[in-house]
Write an enzyme that holds these catalytic residues in place. Sequence first.
Site: not given
Ligand code: UDP
Ligand code: MG
Length: 147
Positions: A9, A49, A112, A115, A126
């Site tokens: 990211k 997303y 974070n 991805h 994806e």
């Molecule tokens: N995200 C966020 N707040 C939340 C949950 C998710 O900002 O409460 C963002 C975060 O950047 C995350 C992305 O949305 O990586 C996608 O969420 P997901 O639950 O798919 O998490 P990941 O698969 O990235 O671990």
């Molecule tokens: Mg995810």
Amino acid sequence: METTFVIIKPNGVKGGLIGEIISRYEKSRLSVSAMKFKTIEKSEAEGFYAEHKERGFFPELVAFMTSGPSVLLALSGEKAVEKVRTINGATNPANASPGTIRHDFAPNTGENIVHSSDSTTSAAREVAFWFEKKEIASYPPYSHVRG
Ligand code: UDP
Ligand code: MG
């Protein structure tokens, strides 16, 4: 052999962590099958997303993902999907295990650092979302170097 999809990211790129992050995947015997350095557009972030579009954090997520260049990667190897999820760590860096990318480098859930696909089904969607077939290489992984 399995392929997964990863994004380093914008804060990973700005933080000078491209090499460090890719190195962690390569050390786990995952091979780069495709790679692109790119500033994601708003419409692309929204489409990518889409599963999160009803969530409160969606506008912030799109804004963050378009805030600077990212590195897009297809990574291949045995159990690539699960391996990369483990190397990345929990979505909320506060819950990520020591030694994971998110534990080591991510300030909060919204930023974070990385991805990665959560299943082989997501991975196929994806990889196809970001790469054309001709951009994806296929070569024998680790036929040389690491023993
Ligand atoms: N995200 C966020 N707040 C939340 C949950 C998710 O900002 O409460 C963002 C975060 O950047 C995350 C992305 O949305 O990586 C996608 O969420 P997901 O639950 O798919 O998490 P990941 O698969 O990235 O671990
Ligand atoms: Mg995810």
